[in-house]
Design an enzyme around this catalytic site. Structure first.
Site, PDB file in Angstrom:
ATOM      1  N   MET A  29      17.802  -4.010   3.960  1.00 52.76           N
ATOM      2  CA  MET A  29      17.760  -2.424   4.404  1.00 52.76           C
ATOM      3  C   MET A  29      18.883  -1.993   4.764  1.00 52.76           C
ATOM      4  SD  MET A  29      13.661  -2.658   5.374  1.00 52.76           S
ATOM      5  CE  MET A  29      13.923  -4.212   6.394  1.00 52.76           C
TER       6      MET A  29
ATOM      7  N   ASP B 175       4.426  -1.303  -4.006  1.00 50.39           N
ATOM      8  CA  ASP B 175       5.335  -0.150  -3.829  1.00 50.39           C
ATOM      9  C   ASP B 175       6.372  -0.009  -4.804  1.00 50.39           C
ATOM     10  OD1 ASP B 175       7.073  -2.288  -2.832  1.00 50.39           O
ATOM     11  OD2 ASP B 175       5.463  -2.320  -1.222  1.00 50.39           O
TER      12      ASP B 175
ATOM     13  N   LYS C  23       6.866   3.009  -0.101  1.00 45.60           N
ATOM     14  CA  LYS C  23       7.653   3.601   1.035  1.00 45.60           C
ATOM     15  C   LYS C  23       8.917   3.539   0.536  1.00 45.60           C
ATOM     16  CE  LYS C  23       5.594   0.762   3.735  1.00 45.60           C
ATOM     17  NZ  LYS C  23       5.733  -0.107   4.672  1.00 45.60           N
TER      18      LYS C  23
HETATM   19  C1  LIG Z   1      11.362  -3.870   2.801  1.00 45.44           C
HETATM   20  S1  LIG Z   1      12.684  -4.948   2.667  1.00 45.44           S
HETATM   21  C2  LIG Z   1      11.607  -6.056   1.791  1.00 45.44           C
HETATM   22  C3  LIG Z   1      12.098  -7.547   1.388  1.00 45.44           C
HETATM   23  C4  LIG Z   1      11.334  -8.455   0.808  1.00 45.44           C
HETATM   24  N1  LIG Z   1      10.014  -8.627   1.404  1.00 45.44           N
HETATM   25  C5  LIG Z   1      11.817  -9.872   0.444  1.00 45.44           C
HETATM   26  O1  LIG Z   1      11.424 -10.867   0.809  1.00 45.44           O
HETATM   27  O2  LIG Z   1      12.715  -9.579  -0.498  1.00 45.44           O
HETATM   28  C6  LIG Z   1      13.425  -4.223   1.187  1.00 45.44           C
HETATM   29  C7  LIG Z   1      14.958  -4.602   1.222  1.00 45.44           C
HETATM   30  O3  LIG Z   1      15.092  -5.845   0.510  1.00 45.44           O
HETATM   31  C8  LIG Z   1      16.159  -6.043  -0.072  1.00 45.44           C
HETATM   32  N2  LIG Z   1      15.957  -6.310  -1.565  1.00 45.44           N
HETATM   33  C9  LIG Z   1      14.681  -6.335  -2.181  1.00 45.44           C
HETATM   34  N3  LIG Z   1      14.804  -6.428  -3.349  1.00 45.44           N
HETATM   35  C10 LIG Z   1      15.880  -6.335  -3.711  1.00 45.44           C
HETATM   36  C11 LIG Z   1      16.781  -6.482  -4.922  1.00 45.44           C
HETATM   37  N4  LIG Z   1      16.254  -6.684  -6.058  1.00 45.44           N
HETATM   38  N5  LIG Z   1      18.198  -6.231  -4.821  1.00 45.44           N
HETATM   39  C12 LIG Z   1      18.685  -6.038  -3.642  1.00 45.44           C
HETATM   40  N6  LIG Z   1      18.099  -5.987  -2.575  1.00 45.44           N
HETATM   41  C13 LIG Z   1      16.829  -6.132  -2.494  1.00 45.44           C
HETATM   42  C14 LIG Z   1      16.914  -4.789   0.076  1.00 45.44           C
HETATM   43  O4  LIG Z   1      17.836  -4.959   1.234  1.00 45.44           O
HETATM   44  C15 LIG Z   1      15.736  -3.829   0.348  1.00 45.44           C
HETATM   45  O5  LIG Z   1      16.310  -2.519   1.070  1.00 45.44           O
END
Ligand SMILES: C[S@@+](CC[C@H](N)C(=O)[O-])C[C@H]1O[C@@H](n2cnc3c(N)ncnc32)[C@H](O)[C@@H]1O
Length: 465
Positions: free
Chosen positions: A390, A254, A276
């Site tokens: 998120m 994704d 998504k």
């Molecule tokens: C659907 S969640 C997935 C989280 C993921 N499974 C994890 O363990 O990091 C997506 C959210 O993770 C956070 N996120 C993921 N990668 C990020 C990054 N490189 N920098 C900042 N926030 C991040 C943000 O808040 C984003 O909206």
């Protein structure tokens, strides 16, 4: 001005070819040594040559023409060659050689002078038949040699044996298993099992037994691999993730997976974007599950590559359950979650002996009525860190409710925007001004919010990086 990016590494066949080396000193000898075990005939054009060249120059495979590289000599000896090295210590002579070769469309390499060269020789790791070529396009040969050293130390000495064993079995395997995908799977199972070690050690009988065993299990069903890719920086991939990325038949990914990570996936694996984004549903979750299951049932090793860790706000649990309910084998490999990755790059420790004895990961997703439904009294303890995934849109409500339930308005908070990526930014503020910061600085997703005293540990005066 040469553009170093336009060199394409290829391997050229020389066992039936004549090649020319102009020059007889140390530089020429280095090229000569590369050629002597590969080329059918070598002509060396130089008034004097080193001992190493002279001892081969018996006029059969190696012909030494004792002459300067005059125009007449070049005319006589350039045209019938497959490749040419201009390897004298005189740049002008080398340029004349390259001009003569280029005029006849013959590939030529002027040593240490990429500009007139039509090819360059890479740094080579030689475990023939395995050869690894490293090139910086002539930009930094010393770096190429360093890389060679680093890779050399990783490669087993018996790599050549292993490749020879695989070569000997190839035609037999082709007859027994006409389907390319099945064959590839068998070879991969062989390389993952004891057969590889046996072949590396030159124990061909044992290696053959292992290959037959791998063949027998080749009819197995596909698998689903739920793998965390970390927050975006390829350095934060695990070794296991890299290995599975190299073995997958297809990859479902994704928008949290950047190109720099996709570049490390096996080139011929099929890439399926199932991203998504808020408000832009590329594929609903049940269709992602169905696609994953359909592919695994068709025998594919399906890599479901997820941002961060698959089991932290990633719906990895649901995907695993769906695949298991479909009777598939599922492997789960964790990744560095955004909280750890972003905390590390922002120099914000998530726990601290004096200030944060616990850390809560929350999702800022609002309910259908737009309100956040969180256990507020548990969130306003002052000896803990809150990490909100998120959470950009509901940030005003989140901060207001935390203040309402008892945290002070000047309570430290930070937003890490595009954490661990080249364009990452750290915005430091307080509960009172964080939502304003997010709006006025036009902060975009992915962004992670960290709230708690730990934010102050990164240094009081740094507001944005
Ligand atoms: C659907 S969640 C997935 C989280 C993921 N499974 C994890 O363990 O990091 C997506 C959210 O993770 C956070 N996120 C993921 N990668 C990020 C990054 N490189 N920098 C900042 N926030 C991040 C943000 O808040 C984003 O909206």
């Amino acid at each position: 001005m040469v553009n170093d990016d336009f060199f394409l590494p290829i391997a050229i066949r020389l066992d039936d070819a004549a090649v020319l080396v102009v020059g007889g000193g140390e530089i020429a000898t280095h090229k000569f040594r590369l050629l002597i075990s590969r080329a059918a005939r070598i002509t060396v054009l130089a008034p004097t040559v080193t001992e190493a060249i002279a001892e081969h120059a018996d006029g059969s495979r190696v012909i030494w023409i004792r002459s300067e590289a005059t125009d007449a000599m070049l005319t006589a000896h350039v045209s019938d060659k497959r490749i040419i090295f201009a390897a004298t210590d005189d740049a002008l002579t080398n340029r004349r050689v390259t001009a003569a070769a280029r005029a006849r469309n013959i590939p030529v390499c002027a040593v240490d002078d990429p500009a007139p060269s039509t090819f360059i020789t890479p740094a080579i790791i030689d475990r023939r038949p395995v050869q690894i070529a490293i090139t910086t396009g002539g930009a930094a040969p010393v770096l190429a040699r360093r890389l060679r050293l680093a890779i050399e130390t990783l490669l087993p000495a018996g790599l050549g044996h292993l490749a020879q064993f695989m070569r000997r079995q190839r035609s037999d395997m082709r007859v027994r298993m006409p389907d390319v995908a099945t064959r590839r799977r068998v070879w991969e199972a062989f390389l993952d099992g004891p057969g590889q070690e046996a072949a590396l050690a030159g124990l061909d009988n044992e290696a053959l037994e292992a290959l037959h065993a791998a063949t027998e299990t080749s009819e197995r069903a596909g698998e689903v691999w739920l793998v965390g890719a970390g927050p975006g920086d390829p350095d934060m991939l695990t070794l296991g993730a890299l290995r599975l990325m190299q073995n997958a038949d297809s990859i479902l990914y994704d928008h949290l997976i950047p190109e720099t990570i996709l570049d490390r996936v096996r080139r011929d694996a099929e890439r399926v974007f199932v991203g998504k984004k808020r408000g832009h549903h590329a594929l609903p979750q049940n269709e992602i599950n169905a696609e994953m299951i359909r592919r695994a049932r068709a025998g594919e090793r399906v890599l479901r590559l997820k941002g961060g860790d698959p089991f932290i706000f990633g719906r990895g649990g649901e995907e695993m359950e769906a695949a298991m309910a479909a009777g598939l084998t599922v492997r789960v490999l964790p990744g560095i979650t955004a909280a750890s990755g972003c905390g590390a790059i922002a120099r914000i420790p998530l726990t601290h002996r004096d200030h944060a004895r616990s850390c809560i990961f929350l999702t800022g997703h609002a309910r259908a009525d737009g309100l956040l439904d969180l256990a507020w009294p548990a969130l306003v303890r002052r000896d803990q860190t809150l990490v909100i995934y998120m959470g950009l849109a509901p940030l005003p409500e989140l901060c207001a409710r935390l203040i309402e339930h008892g945290l002070p308005p000047d309570w430290p908070a930070a937003i890490i925007e595009h954490g661990t990526r080249p364009d990452q930014k750290v915005h430091v503020g307080t509960l009172a001004n964080l939502a304003h910061l997010a709006a006025t600085r036009n902060i975009t997703s992915p962004a992670l919010t960290i709230i708690g005293k730990v934010v102050l540990h990164r240094g009081a005066n740094q507001h944005t990086d």
